[in-house]
Design an enzyme around this catalytic site. Structure first.
Site, PDB file in Angstrom:
ATOM      1  N   ALA A 191       0.835  -1.207   0.000  1.00 23.29           N
ATOM      2  CA  ALA A 191       0.000   0.000   0.000  1.00 23.29           C
ATOM      3  C   ALA A 191       0.864   1.249   0.000  1.00 23.29           C
ATOM      4  O   ALA A 191       0.574   2.228   0.681  1.00 23.29           O
ATOM      5  CB  ALA A 191      -0.937   0.002   1.207  1.00 23.29           C
ATOM      6  N   GLY A 192       1.949   1.201  -0.792  1.00 27.11           N
ATOM      7  CA  GLY A 192       2.779   2.380  -0.964  1.00 27.11           C
ATOM      8  C   GLY A 192       2.276   3.217  -2.119  1.00 27.11           C
ATOM      9  O   GLY A 192       1.125   3.092  -2.547  1.00 27.11           O
ATOM     10  N   ILE A 194       3.001   3.204  -5.397  1.00 27.07           N
ATOM     11  CA  ILE A 194       2.631   2.471  -6.606  1.00 27.07           C
ATOM     12  C   ILE A 194       1.360   1.659  -6.390  1.00 27.07           C
ATOM     13  O   ILE A 194       0.449   1.660  -7.223  1.00 27.07           O
ATOM     14  CB  ILE A 194       3.789   1.562  -7.062  1.00 27.07           C
ATOM     15  CG1 ILE A 194       5.023   2.413  -7.415  1.00 27.07           C
ATOM     16  CG2 ILE A 194       3.382   0.702  -8.254  1.00 27.07           C
ATOM     17  CD1 ILE A 194       6.271   1.601  -7.671  1.00 27.07           C
ATOM     18  N   GLY A 280       7.903  -2.246  -3.775  1.00 24.82           N
ATOM     19  CA  GLY A 280       9.081  -1.395  -3.868  1.00 24.82           C
ATOM     20  C   GLY A 280       9.958  -1.758  -5.050  1.00 24.82           C
ATOM     21  O   GLY A 280       9.637  -2.642  -5.853  1.00 24.82           O
ATOM     22  N   ASP A 321      18.019   6.382  -9.053  1.00 20.31           N
ATOM     23  CA  ASP A 321      17.529   5.266  -8.237  1.00 20.31           C
ATOM     24  C   ASP A 321      18.613   4.286  -7.830  1.00 20.31           C
ATOM     25  O   ASP A 321      18.407   3.497  -6.915  1.00 20.31           O
ATOM     26  CB  ASP A 321      16.442   4.493  -9.008  1.00 20.31           C
ATOM     27  CG  ASP A 321      15.090   5.185  -8.967  1.00 20.31           C
ATOM     28  OD1 ASP A 321      15.018   6.319  -8.453  1.00 20.31           O
ATOM     29  OD2 ASP A 321      14.112   4.603  -9.455  1.00 20.31           O
ATOM     30  N   ALA A 329      11.738  10.569  -9.459  1.00 16.48           N
ATOM     31  CA  ALA A 329      12.262  11.051 -10.731  1.00 16.48           C
ATOM     32  C   ALA A 329      12.862  12.448 -10.604  1.00 16.48           C
ATOM     33  O   ALA A 329      13.910  12.736 -11.199  1.00 16.48           O
ATOM     34  CB  ALA A 329      11.151  11.047 -11.788  1.00 16.48           C
ATOM     35  N   HIS A 453      -7.692  34.925  -4.574  1.00 21.63           N
ATOM     36  CA  HIS A 453      -8.999  34.403  -4.160  1.00 21.63           C
ATOM     37  C   HIS A 453      -9.923  34.353  -5.380  1.00 21.63           C
ATOM     38  O   HIS A 453      -9.951  35.292  -6.179  1.00 21.63           O
ATOM     39  CB  HIS A 453      -9.613  35.306  -3.090  1.00 21.63           C
ATOM     40  CG  HIS A 453     -11.021  34.937  -2.730  1.00 21.63           C
ATOM     41  ND1 HIS A 453     -11.318  33.869  -1.916  1.00 21.63           N
ATOM     42  CD2 HIS A 453     -12.209  35.492  -3.105  1.00 21.63           C
ATOM     43  CE1 HIS A 453     -12.629  33.784  -1.790  1.00 21.63           C
ATOM     44  NE2 HIS A 453     -13.196  34.765  -2.490  1.00 21.63           N
TER      45      HIS A 453
END
Length: 478
Positions: A191-192, A194, A280, A321, A329, A453
């Protein structure tokens, strides 16, 4: 004699291609080697982000949200459509078109900036040269020389032994974007970022989605007040998220997948039509570096670098990465550009304390800086202010009133330490705070900044005012 360059970049993703472009802009002779292969066997620059991650997933998130709005939200605006039908083939074709436009654009950027784009697998040799295996014929290899080499090989999905990918029933995040039919029952492991984004896409399109998350806390890396609000909204949408649920095995048949998992209540089984494993990513460094090169990896396979992305070998750099830090990214891009400037003798740095994180669900989730839990753990004196989107005029007009903006500031200096947003357009709103924190702004600076506004950004203004109990459109603490 082998061809020679000032800079060779291995990897054409969001770390590699900007590094190559900036190095060329700095007057250097540059090549960027990339081996990405699409399902049809074609090559494309852009790495995972453009081909199988950030861009295609956002295209699908946008399309699926339009479908959801047409079915469930437009009537509140007085727009009645009758029966709404899903044309998944057109939706997928749109995604593919966007990806091709952007990846093709990189090739044009290379041409415009004088970068040699080379299709093939790049590998750093122990003598500092770069070996390239031909993209179309693996028996053909060529060696190149370079004064500097930037390793930007990216990452790949983690595969679990208990649920190995088969490309059909048990799939990774890339295959999950390529489905040509909506699964009736979809399982997601993780449940991250991705897992939530992919789960949201297919839930909106009609799937029954169950997400298994081994962690006891939802979005453990985020501010927990934000996480609880997000979890409540996802539950309203019908996403079933089981926390503390450890998958122990998955067995695929021709028709479905049986998933075994355990939690505090014991062992369970879940039957789904497809299973997405999104636990992951790991650095893609397995066949990147020849043994004896001197470039070192840590115990998880990441390339060891210093604060400026230098490896232990002179003139060998690594970014994105495949090195420490968040797998994002935009972080990768800034590292690539900074290294290209370092090579050219310019001043450059990446401020790792002010890198935003975004989850493109509905509501969107975005944050930058410290969470309240981190400040407590580090014994940093702080004050907080929170303002909900519910009373915000623009949010009401959008029928998007769920969520809030939360600002954390130092109790003594008033410097903004962290901002956490769950709500409409959170990913766009966070940019103001990233700039503010880069310039070490205070909560008072935001308080005294005029916000137009009616806009969603007024919620940021009110959250800053709330830090000092000065909200105009909310009740302050006594």
């Amino acid at each position: 004699m082998s061809k020679s360059y000032d800079v060779i970049v291995i990897g054409g993703g969001p770390a590699g291609y900007p590094a190559a472009i900036r190095a060329a802009q700095n007057g250097l002779k540059v090549a960027c080697i990339d081996s990405w292969k699409n399902f049809d066997g074609s090559h494309a620059f852009g790495g995972t982000c453009l081909n199988a991650g950030c861009i295609p997933s956002k295209a699908m998130l946008e399309s699926s949200e339009m479908f959801h709005k047409a079915n469930h939200e437009l009537a509140a605006h007085g727009v009645k459509l009758g029966k709404v039908e899903l044309d998944l083939a057109t939706m997928q074709n749109r995604r593919g078109t966007i990806v091709k436009q952007l990846t093709g654009g990189i090739a044009q950027l290379f041409k415009g900036n004088g970068v040699d784009g080379i299709k093939g697998h790049g590998r750093l040799l122990k003598n500092g040269k770069v070996e390239v295996t031909d993209f179309d014929d693996s028996s053909k290899k060529e060696t190149y020389e370079a004064k500097h080499v930037i390793l930007a090989a990216g990452s790949q999905p983690i595969e679990l032994k208990a649920a190995p990918f088969d490309g059909d029933r048990i799939i990774d995040s890339w295959n999950a974007l390529e489905l040509n039919e909506v699964p009736k029952r979809l399982g997601v492991i993780g449940a991250g970022v991705i897992g939530l984004e992919l789960g949201s896409v297919w839930k909106r399109l009609g799937a029954e989605v169950t997400i298994l998350e081994a962690q006891e806390n939802f979005l453990f890396m985020a501010d927990q007040e934000l996480a609880k609000t997000a979890a409540r909204e996802f539950k309203k949408q019908g996403l079933e998220i089981k926390l503390g649920a450890m998958m122990t095995g998955a067995k695929a048949s021709k028709k479905d997948v049986t998933v075994a998992y355990k939690d505090k209540d014991g062992e369970h089984e879940l039957k789904v039509d497809r299973l997405i494993v999104a636990v992951g990513r790991r650095p893609y460094t397995g066949d990147l570096i020849e043994e004896g090169s001197g470039v070192k990896l840590d115990e998880r396979g990441f390339i060891k670098v210093d604060e400026d992305c230098r490896t232990d070998v002179k003139n060998i750099w690594a970014v994105g990465d495949c090195v420490r830090g968040p797998m994002l990214a935009h972080k990768a891009t800034e590292e690539g550009i900074a290294v290209a400037d370092h090579i050219a003798g310019k001043v450059a740095e990446v401020n790792y304390e002010v890198i935003p994180s975004i989850i493109y669900t509905a509501p969107e989730i975005a944050w930058v800086g410290k969470t309240e839990e981190e400040l407590k753990k580090e014994n940093v004196p702080y004050k907080s202010g929170k303002f909900p989107f519910a009373p915000n005029g623009r949010a009401k007009a959008m029928e998007a009133q769920a969520g809030f903006v939360k600002m954390l500031a130092h109790k003594e200096s008033d410097e903004i330490l962290g901002v956490h947003i769950v709500g409409p357009m959170a990913g766009e709103l966070i940019a103001e705070l990233v700039v503010a924190m880069e310039f070490r702004a205070s909560a008072e600076d935001i308080q005294r900044t005029v916000h137009a506004h009616p806009t969603l950004s007024e919620a940021i203004h009110e959250a800053a005012l709330a830090v000092d109990n000065m909200m105009i459109h909310g009740v302050n603490r006594k």
